[in-house]
Structure formats: C-alpha cells, structure tokens
Design a protein around this motif. Structure first.
Motif, PDB file in Angstrom:
ATOM      1  N   PRO A 407      42.724  40.048  46.052  1.00 46.74           N
ATOM      2  CA  PRO A 407      43.963  39.354  45.662  1.00 46.74           C
ATOM      3  C   PRO A 407      43.976  37.883  46.120  1.00 46.74           C
ATOM      4  O   PRO A 407      44.482  37.014  45.413  1.00 46.74           O
ATOM      5  CB  PRO A 407      45.067  40.151  46.368  1.00 46.74           C
ATOM      6  N   ILE A 410      41.897  35.919  43.665  1.00 43.32           N
ATOM      7  CA  ILE A 410      42.594  35.720  42.387  1.00 43.32           C
ATOM      8  C   ILE A 410      43.662  34.640  42.530  1.00 43.32           C
ATOM      9  O   ILE A 410      43.788  33.749  41.681  1.00 43.32           O
ATOM     10  CB  ILE A 410      43.232  37.052  41.912  1.00 43.32           C
ATOM     11  N   ASN A 414      43.570  31.057  40.513  1.00 43.57           N
ATOM     12  CA  ASN A 414      44.626  30.686  39.571  1.00 43.57           C
ATOM     13  C   ASN A 414      45.414  29.455  40.003  1.00 43.57           C
ATOM     14  O   ASN A 414      46.208  28.929  39.229  1.00 43.57           O
ATOM     15  CB  ASN A 414      45.613  31.854  39.388  1.00 43.57           C
ATOM     16  N   GLN A 434      39.295  44.715  35.786  1.00 43.98           N
ATOM     17  CA  GLN A 434      40.595  44.642  36.451  1.00 43.98           C
ATOM     18  C   GLN A 434      40.867  43.206  36.918  1.00 43.98           C
ATOM     19  O   GLN A 434      41.956  42.669  36.711  1.00 43.98           O
ATOM     20  CB  GLN A 434      40.579  45.601  37.641  1.00 43.98           C
ATOM     21  N   ASN A 437      41.548  40.613  34.055  1.00 43.75           N
ATOM     22  CA  ASN A 437      42.906  40.644  33.496  1.00 43.75           C
ATOM     23  C   ASN A 437      43.898  39.844  34.314  1.00 43.75           C
ATOM     24  O   ASN A 437      44.970  39.496  33.826  1.00 43.75           O
ATOM     25  CB  ASN A 437      43.403  42.089  33.380  1.00 43.75           C
ATOM     26  N   GLN A 438      43.566  39.588  35.556  1.00 44.96           N
ATOM     27  CA  GLN A 438      44.507  38.858  36.409  1.00 44.96           C
ATOM     28  C   GLN A 438      44.179  37.379  36.514  1.00 44.96           C
ATOM     29  O   GLN A 438      44.908  36.626  37.151  1.00 44.96           O
ATOM     30  CB  GLN A 438      44.506  39.481  37.804  1.00 44.96           C
TER      31      GLN A 438
END
Ligand code: NAD
Ligand code: MN
Length: 481
Positions: A407, A410, A414, A434, A437-438
C-alpha cells in the motif's frame, strides 16, 4: 564496479549515406511541394554532432491556410465520399512503402533526432508501418468496430507531434484519421521534421489523392496556427503538458473534438519476490535506452526494502556497461540528447537533485566532444517531495525510493500529477493484477516495460492528458457517433 573496458565492441556504424536527405524541404501541401509563402526556412541539425542536415520551411499563417484549404477540399470532394475499401488500399500502400524504405527511415530518424539506430530500426520504423497496416484493416470495417452505431468522419484533423518518436507519432496520428475518412494537416516537431518529409515522399508515391495529407513544418507558432484554424474539426496533440493546457484553453468553446497525449512520471515498482535480473534489465530499458526521451519512461523506481541493496548493486553494474555515444553505431544503447535546450533542462534537474540532498551516480563514460550528451544517471536517497521525484525530466535520469509495504508503494507511485504509465515486477500474477488496478496510470506493464502494439490503446489520465490512441479507441477519437 566491473571494468567497463571488458565491454568494448568494435564499432559497427550504419551507413549515413544510405539516407537521401535533400538540402532543403518545402511544405507538402495538396500533393505537391510548396515553398513557404514568406520564404523563410530553419535548420534541422544532427544532435550527435551539431552539424546541419537540411533546412526546412518555416510555416506561417498563409502556409497553414493553404494546407487547411487543401485538406478541406480533399475531404469534401474526394476522400469522405470514397468507398472505405478504396481508402484502405491507400493506407496499406503507405504501410508497405514504409517497410520497403525502412532502412532509410531508420537512418534519418537517428541522424535527425539522436536516438540509437537499434531503437529506430527495431522499434520506431516497424511500429510505424504496423500502425498503418492495422488501421488499413479497419477502414472498411467500421460498422463492425462499432456495431449498431451510425458513425461518421469529422472533417479536417489538425495534428501536432513531438520530437521523441517523430515518424511513429506521425503514424499514430495519420493512420486512424485516414481510416475513418478524415483529412489531415500535420505539424512535426521543429528539431525532427525530416522523417515526416520522407513520409510525404511516400504519400506522394502511394498515389493518395492530393490534399488528403498535408504536412506543414515550423515552430510552436505554426502548431498554434494549425490547432486554432477555424476550419479544423479535430485536434490531436502529443507533447508537453504546458502546451497541451494552452491548446485546450485556446479551443474551449469551439466544437472541435480533441485528444491530448501529454507528459508522464511513470513508476516502476519492484517487489521482493521479483526476478531481480529481469527487473533491472526492464528498468534500464525503461529509462536509459532512448535517453529517457519517452513520455512513458520509467523515471521513478520504487524498490521493496529487503531487496534494495541487491537491486541497486545490479543496476549500477548494468549502467557501467551501457554504451553511450554515436547513435548510428549498432552497439549504442544511449544516444544523443535531442537538443541543446533539452540538455540544459536535464542538467538543471541534475543540479536540483544534488542540491535537494539526493545522491547521484553516473558511470564513467567517454562522451563525444561535440553534440548533446548526458550519461545515464541514478539518484538515490530521494525525498518524495524532491523536484526530481515530482517533475518530468525527459532525460536518462532515474529517481529511486524504497517502500516497506505494498500500500505504501501504491500511495507513493500515485503521488504525482501525471498518470500515463507504470510497471510492476513481481512473481505472482494475481498480485500483479491487484496492484495494477490501484495504480493511476493509463498503461500498466507487468514484468516488462515499454511494450507497444497498434491494437492496444495508449494514453493517460490526470495531467497526462485524455483520449486514447491505438486500437478501437484510437478510431473512436476520429469519429462522430
Ligand atoms: P512541446 O509541447 O514543446 O512540443 C510538442 C509540439 O508542439 C511541437 O511540434 C511544437 O512545435 C508544438 N507546439 C509548441 N507550442 C505550441 C502551441 N502553443 N500550440 C501548438 N503547438 C505547439 O513538447 P516537446 O518538448 O517537443 O516534447 C516533449 C514532451 O512531449 C514531453 O513532455 C513528453 O512527455 C511529451 N510526450 C508525450 C507523449 C504521449 O504520448 N503522452 C509522447 C511523446 C511526448
Ligand atoms: Mn534534428
């Protein structure tokens, strides 16, 4: 680090004289060479040597008006009414002619833009031909592409492209426009107009009706005249985010349809279970080959803490073996920086990175005495807020950060205004999907990087632009439905 000398290869230069470059190029308007109405030209140089290659017409208002008029006339009187099957034949012909002259295209692309011949020969030119082949196939099948929809062409497309993939970007723009029955005015980037002029020769040889494709060369002002012309119905732009925003503002309130492909700050994420050698090769391909002159370049790297030392050791060792220099040499990995301005931009970022407290590593390499060069560069100890982790550099410069949990990776990946592309390196397919997609990115590559195919849509979101090129999406951008 290993001894770079053990990697010396004998030079294997491609023959520059295979390329027939004229001393001077006029615009290509209404199927003919058209001298610039104000009589002005500018130089196109070889960024690896600083030598002049040719001079190119400087497009002004009267030139752009003539090009748009020719495109309108061809649209109204020939192209929009032609049977789709006939249109497809011309597009196939252009594709085959690019293949026939592939070697010459590759050499000119490398001379004019500075990219390694291996890239232009194996990537730019074959992909450009494939793009024309792919869209030629759709020309008479639009009813199948969009079943139960009544589709129609838009009219005249005004297209402006950047210098990093000059021929390929021209193909991305022209092929879908023609397949959907539109006509074109294209403005190439000012440092790399020459393969577009070769493409004009091919278009003339293909017998494409006069005025269906017009090419006007010039600077940013020429591009602005094209996109802002009242009789242009569709605007397609690839380039910097700042110019993209300006174009969007200037055409707001008109009924022009628009697609923008802008900048990026892609993240590569290496998880601890990844195949590290393969990942390192992918990172190197993503940021160093082609000098980082790629909008989707993997310019940020996030490495899971447990494998950080191994990744960095292998990365630096691989960087030591990269061959920087003569772009025409088939052994070259990293060519010349496209322009003096771009080199200065990159150097400003290198200084900012060091000033911000990051640690910089560059392998020792013998750079040629003339031309624009930047060795492959990696920054470690990079703060998330650092300018080199946030802004697009568009050079062979990688900013490395670490993460402990997925996490966290990610979130960091981003945390940028851009959203064009990303890469994930990990052993488990399910996990890869998975994570993908994030990630806020238009394209996510898994255990590979920089893969392109005409059937696959490409494009970004957030400040990387909107609209897609390639695949069915790329057709839709040129149709009313
Ligand atoms: P740029 O925006 O300065 O120039 C791109 C093109 O726009 C050139 O042909 C230029 O002459 C023209 N132009 C400049 N000002 C204009 C104006 N006001 N109106 C109309 N046209 C104008 O960008 P660049 O430095 O040539 O290219 C590098 C940038 O392009 C990078 O930011 C890169 O990320 C981006 N890029 C994006 C993609 C993508 O697919 N998303 C692909 C390649 C490059
Ligand atoms: Mn040039």
């Amino acid at each position: 680090m290993s001894d770079p000398n053990e990697w010396n290869y004998a030079p294997a230069p491609e023959a520059a004289k295979q390329a027939r470059i004229s001393d001077r190029y006029a615009h290509f308007i209404n199927g003919k060479w058209a001298d610039p109405k104000e009589g002005e030209y500018f130089q196109s140089t070889n960024p690896a040597t600083g030598e002049k290659l040719s001079e190119v017409a400087l497009g002004t208002k009267r030139d752009v008006n003539a090009a748009v008029k020719a495109a309108r006339n061809a649209y109204d009187n020939v192209w929009s009414g032609m049977s789709p099957r006939e249109r497809g034949k011309y597009i196939y012909r252009i594709a085959r002619l690019i293949q026939e002259r592939a070697r010459e295209f590759a050499i000119i692309e490398t001379l004019d833009g500075g990219k390694p011949i291996r890239e232009s020969r194996d990537i730019d030119v074959p992909l450009a031909a494939n793009h024309f082949f792919y869209y030629a196939g759709w020309a008479d099948k639009l009813d199948y592409a969009f079943p139960n929809r009544k589709v129609s062409s838009l009219g005249v497309a005004g297209q402006v492209i950047p210098w990093n993939f000059p021929l390929l970007m021209a193909a991305w723009k022209i092929a879908p426009a023609l397949a959907t029955g539109n006509t074109v005015v294209l403005k190439p980037a000012e440092t790399t107009s020459l393969t577009a002029m070769k493409l004009a020769e091919i278009i003339a040889d293909s017998g494409l009706p006069d005025g269906v494709v017009n090419i006007v060369t010039g600077m940013g002002e020429t591009g602005a005249l094209v996109v802002n012309h009242d009789d242009v119905n569709k605007v397609a732009f690839t380039g910097s985010t700042s110019v993209g925003k300006r174009i969007q503002k200037s055409i707001a309130g008109t009924d022009k349809k628009i697609t923008l492909e802008l900048g990026g700050k892609a993240a590569n994420i290496i998880l601890e279970d990844a195949a590290i050698d393969q990942a390192v090769e992918g990172i190197v391909n993503g940021i160093y080959f082609n000098q980082g002159h790629v909008c989707c370049a993997g310019s940020r790297l996030f490495v899971q803490e447990s494998v950080y030392d191994e990744v960095l050791w292998k990365l630096k060792r691989r960087m030591d073996t990269l061959i920087v220099g003569d772009p025409l040499d088939k052994n070259t990995d990293v060519g010349a920086i496209n322009s003096k301005e771009q080199l200065e931009t990159i150097q400003r970022y290198l200084k900012a990175g060091v000033d911000n407290g990051a640690e910089m590593y560059q392998p020792a390499c013998d750079l040629p005495a003339s031309g624009n060069w930047c060795p492959p560069t990696v920054f470690t100890n990079v703060a998330q807020s650092s300018i080199i982790a946030q802004e697009e550099i568009f050079g062979p410069v990688l900013a490395v950060q670490t993460f402990r949990t997925v996490p966290e990776a990610i979130e960091k990946a981003n945390n940028t205004p851009y959203g064009l592309s990303a890469g994930i390196w990990c052993d488990k397919g399910a996990r890869l999907f998975q994570i993908s997609n994030q990630l806020e990115a238009g394209v996510v590559w898994g255990n590979t990087y920089n893969q392109f195919d005409p059937t696959s849509p490409f494009g970004g979101y957030k400040e990387s632009g909107f609209g897609r090129e390639g695949g069915l999406h790329g057709l839709a951008a040129y149709l009313d439905m």
